[in-house]
Motif scaffolding. Structure first.
Motif, PDB file in Angstrom:
ATOM      1  N   ARG A  44     -13.345  -3.780   6.545  1.00 14.47           N
ATOM      2  CA  ARG A  44     -12.915  -4.578   5.403  1.00 14.47           C
ATOM      3  C   ARG A  44     -12.546  -3.669   4.234  1.00 14.47           C
ATOM      4  O   ARG A  44     -12.961  -2.501   4.175  1.00 14.47           O
ATOM      5  N   TRP A  45     -11.756  -4.240   3.307  1.00 18.08           N
ATOM      6  CA  TRP A  45     -11.384  -3.540   2.087  1.00 18.08           C
ATOM      7  C   TRP A  45     -12.354  -3.912   0.965  1.00 18.08           C
ATOM      8  O   TRP A  45     -12.813  -5.045   0.891  1.00 18.08           O
ATOM      9  N   ILE A  46     -12.626  -2.960   0.079  1.00 16.80           N
ATOM     10  CA  ILE A  46     -13.399  -3.249  -1.130  1.00 16.80           C
ATOM     11  C   ILE A  46     -12.620  -2.720  -2.337  1.00 16.80           C
ATOM     12  O   ILE A  46     -11.808  -1.795  -2.225  1.00 16.80           O
ATOM     13  N   ASP A  47     -12.866  -3.313  -3.500  1.00 17.54           N
ATOM     14  CA  ASP A  47     -12.239  -2.834  -4.727  1.00 17.54           C
ATOM     15  C   ASP A  47     -12.858  -1.502  -5.118  1.00 17.54           C
ATOM     16  O   ASP A  47     -14.082  -1.328  -5.075  1.00 17.54           O
ATOM     17  N   PHE A  48     -12.012  -0.540  -5.525  1.00 14.75           N
ATOM     18  CA  PHE A  48     -12.516   0.764  -5.942  1.00 14.75           C
ATOM     19  C   PHE A  48     -12.198   1.055  -7.407  1.00 14.75           C
ATOM     20  O   PHE A  48     -13.054   1.500  -8.162  1.00 14.75           O
ATOM     21  N   ALA A  49     -10.955   0.829  -7.820  1.00 17.91           N
ATOM     22  CA  ALA A  49     -10.576   1.178  -9.189  1.00 17.91           C
ATOM     23  C   ALA A  49      -9.398   0.329  -9.648  1.00 17.91           C
ATOM     24  O   ALA A  49      -8.719  -0.320  -8.841  1.00 17.91           O
ATOM     25  N   TYR A  77      -7.855   5.069   0.881  1.00 21.90           N
ATOM     26  CA  TYR A  77      -7.724   4.389  -0.388  1.00 21.90           C
ATOM     27  C   TYR A  77      -6.236   4.139  -0.600  1.00 21.90           C
ATOM     28  O   TYR A  77      -5.399   4.955  -0.212  1.00 21.90           O
ATOM     29  N   THR A  78      -5.896   3.036  -1.243  1.00 19.50           N
ATOM     30  CA  THR A  78      -4.488   2.762  -1.514  1.00 19.50           C
ATOM     31  C   THR A  78      -4.343   1.858  -2.729  1.00 19.50           C
ATOM     32  O   THR A  78      -5.233   1.059  -3.040  1.00 19.50           O
ATOM     33  N   GLY A  79      -3.239   1.994  -3.438  1.00 17.75           N
ATOM     34  CA  GLY A  79      -2.932   1.124  -4.563  1.00 17.75           C
ATOM     35  C   GLY A  79      -2.060  -0.024  -4.104  1.00 17.75           C
ATOM     36  O   GLY A  79      -1.151   0.165  -3.279  1.00 17.75           O
ATOM     37  N   VAL A  80      -2.315  -1.220  -4.615  1.00 18.48           N
ATOM     38  CA  VAL A  80      -1.580  -2.404  -4.157  1.00 18.48           C
ATOM     39  C   VAL A  80      -0.937  -3.147  -5.336  1.00 18.48           C
ATOM     40  O   VAL A  80      -1.106  -2.783  -6.492  1.00 18.48           O
ATOM     41  N   SER A  81      -0.216  -4.214  -4.993  1.00 14.56           N
ATOM     42  CA  SER A  81       0.681  -4.873  -5.928  1.00 14.56           C
ATOM     43  C   SER A  81       0.020  -5.507  -7.143  1.00 14.56           C
ATOM     44  O   SER A  81       0.673  -5.707  -8.167  1.00 14.56           O
ATOM     45  N   ASP A  82      -1.256  -5.839  -7.068  1.00 14.40           N
ATOM     46  CA  ASP A  82      -1.915  -6.472  -8.217  1.00 14.40           C
ATOM     47  C   ASP A  82      -2.601  -5.464  -9.136  1.00 14.40           C
ATOM     48  O   ASP A  82      -3.354  -5.827 -10.020  1.00 14.40           O
ATOM     49  N   GLY A  83      -2.361  -4.176  -8.905  1.00 13.28           N
ATOM     50  CA  GLY A  83      -2.890  -3.138  -9.778  1.00 13.28           C
ATOM     51  C   GLY A  83      -4.210  -2.540  -9.356  1.00 13.28           C
ATOM     52  O   GLY A  83      -4.706  -1.604  -9.998  1.00 13.28           O
ATOM     53  N   ARG A  84      -4.799  -3.043  -8.264  1.00 12.44           N
ATOM     54  CA  ARG A  84      -6.064  -2.487  -7.786  1.00 12.44           C
ATOM     55  C   ARG A  84      -5.828  -1.268  -6.893  1.00 12.44           C
ATOM     56  O   ARG A  84      -4.788  -1.141  -6.255  1.00 12.44           O
ATOM     57  N   PRO A 116       0.843  -1.210   0.000  1.00 19.21           N
ATOM     58  CA  PRO A 116       0.000   0.000   0.000  1.00 19.21           C
ATOM     59  C   PRO A 116       0.877   1.259   0.000  1.00 19.21           C
ATOM     60  O   PRO A 116       1.139   1.846   1.044  1.00 19.21           O
ATOM     61  N   GLU A 117       1.326   1.660  -1.181  1.00 17.67           N
ATOM     62  CA  GLU A 117       2.382   2.663  -1.308  1.00 17.67           C
ATOM     63  C   GLU A 117       1.968   4.065  -0.872  1.00 17.67           C
ATOM     64  O   GLU A 117       2.730   4.792  -0.260  1.00 17.67           O
ATOM     65  N   SER A 118       0.758   4.474  -1.226  1.00 14.01           N
ATOM     66  CA  SER A 118       0.270   5.813  -0.900  1.00 14.01           C
ATOM     67  C   SER A 118      -1.134   5.702  -0.333  1.00 14.01           C
ATOM     68  O   SER A 118      -1.864   4.753  -0.644  1.00 14.01           O
ATOM     69  N   LEU A 119      -1.516   6.662   0.501  1.00 14.26           N
ATOM     70  CA  LEU A 119      -2.818   6.629   1.161  1.00 14.26           C
ATOM     71  C   LEU A 119      -3.556   7.942   0.908  1.00 14.26           C
ATOM     72  O   LEU A 119      -2.962   9.019   0.957  1.00 14.26           O
ATOM     73  N   ALA A 120      -4.846   7.838   0.631  1.00 16.13           N
ATOM     74  CA  ALA A 120      -5.649   9.039   0.386  1.00 16.13           C
ATOM     75  C   ALA A 120      -7.029   8.867   0.992  1.00 16.13           C
ATOM     76  O   ALA A 120      -7.564   7.754   1.054  1.00 16.13           O
TER      77      ALA A 120
END
Length: 390
Positions: free
Chosen positions: A89-94, A72-79, A59-63
């Motif tokens: 819990r986490w949900i997919d956003f983009a 919100y955060t971007g992760v290693s599989d591109g989500r 989770p490189e950056s947080l917003a």
């Protein structure tokens, strides 16, 4: 016989550099191995201070969105995923790529996602435009993108500047008054998966850029930078900070007043390699520290010939070696980040003295009395009350 002598000399020189690079890296490995231990279960699973991410890491950056939702955060599989606090819990956003086949699943901790990140995307810097609710994304491979408040597939809005394609889109920040998006392209020579080579090689193809959503134009503010990374605007918008990761310092770029265009060192001699920069409500700046700058790497960076040899002829993958050594580190406290005053003085140093497993820290974000911690490789987001920060 002169040509034969020259060829022999060149071959000997290459052999010397190859041998030197190999010995150097093996020495680095062996010299620290005695101080390393495999991380314990307790260290990696203290759920009081982490929010686990299933099936991905980094989770490189947080917003946080304009309504306070997230992070919100971007992760290693591109989500890009969103944390639902009430539901825990986490949900997919983009996502940043329409090609999702084979992207999810696998083992993020063993590098399977890294092998496909140029296809699946690797979102790094994130930032919301508070007026529109749009989320801007710096994806290491896909460039600068934007997605609306409802999420989904992000739209690319910039992939090059001055005819030079982005090679490693990284950090960003948004001027909430003008809508301008300031972001970095860390290197036009090396991709994200080879980020350690950017430092060891002393690569200076990085750029600081500005995207104007009104005109759709992207302009280069600064070029010839050595691993420009995180960026942050001042509270008044009169200057911009950019992390010079290779040289362990923060640069200050004046945007307004008679100093407009001037570049100066805002904070030098940081104790490690800076990553993202986040401004707090007081106008101070949190700088995430990816790793301490050891004496060995200082020596490598002092001699460009050695750095080139390590990158070009070494049989080792520097980024993977760095990752392995870092994940094995289990002794002592780890540097997490530093808080800088408005004038660039270090006013606080935060370390992971409680051994929460915070490694390769990429973000320290202050919000509502908490520090939120991001990382480029760990499978969780860290969180700690300010008064408990050690």
């Amino acid at each position: 016989m002169a040509p034969v002598y020259s060829l022999s000399k060149a071959m000997g020189s290459k052999l010397f550099l190859t041998t030197s690079a190999t010995v150097l890296l093996l020495s680095a490995f062996l010299s620290v191995l005695d101080h390393f231990s495999l991380p314990s279960v307790d260290e990696e699973s203290d759920l009081r201070n982490v929010i686990p991410i299933a099936g991905a890491a980094g989770p490189e950056s947080l917003a946080f969105d304009p309504q306070g939702g997230g992070p919100y955060t971007g992760v290693s599989d591109g989500r890009i995923i969103k944390w639902l606090q009430d539901e825990r819990r986490w949900i997919d956003f983009a996502v940043t790529s329409a090609q999702r086949e084979g992207c999810e699943g696998g083992g993020p901790q063993h590098g399977e996602h890294e092998q496909r990140e140029s296809i699946c995307g690797r979102p790094l810097g994130l930032g919301f435009n508070k007026r529109t609710g749009n989320l801007f994304i710096a994806d290491a491979y896909m460039g600068l993108l934007v997605v609306g408040p409802q999420g989904g597939l992000a739209t690319p809005i910039a992939t090059e500047a001055d005819g030079v394609p982005f090679g490693f889109t990284n950090g960003l920040d948004i001027d909430q008054q003008t809508g301008f998006v300031y972001f970095t392209d860390s290197s036009s020579r090396y991709r994200r998966r080879n980020y350690v080579s950017v430092i060891a090689r002393g690569d200076s193809t990085g750029r600081l850029l500005k995207y104007d959503p009104g005109s759709g134009q992207t302009t280069v503010i600064l070029g010839n930078l050595t691993f420009p990374n995180g960026v942050a605007l001042s509270r008044d918008g009169d200057f911009l900070l950019v992390a010079d990761t290779t040289n362990c310092r923060i640069l200050k770029v004046w945007l307004q007043s008679s100093n407009a265009g001037r570049v100066e060192v805002f904070a030098g001699g940081l104790p490690g390699f800076p990553d993202n920069i986040q401004r707090n409500e007081a106008g101070e700046f949190w700088v995430a520290i990816h790793a301490r700058r050891g004496q060995l790497l200082k020596w490598v960076l002092s001699f460009s010939r050695v750095g080139r040899a390590v990158v070009e002829v070494s049989p080792f993958d520097l980024t993977k070696l760095h990752s392995v050594l870092g994940k094995w580190s289990g002794s002592g406290s780890r540097l997490v980040g530093v808080r800088l005053s408005k004038g660039g003085e270090v006013v606080e140093v935060v370390e992971d003295g409680r051994r929460n497993g915070w490694k390769f820290v990429s973000e320290v974000k202050e919000r509502d009395g908490k520090l939120w911690i991001g990382s480029i490789s760990m499978p969780f987001v860290g969180m700690q009350e300010m008064e408990k920060a050690s």
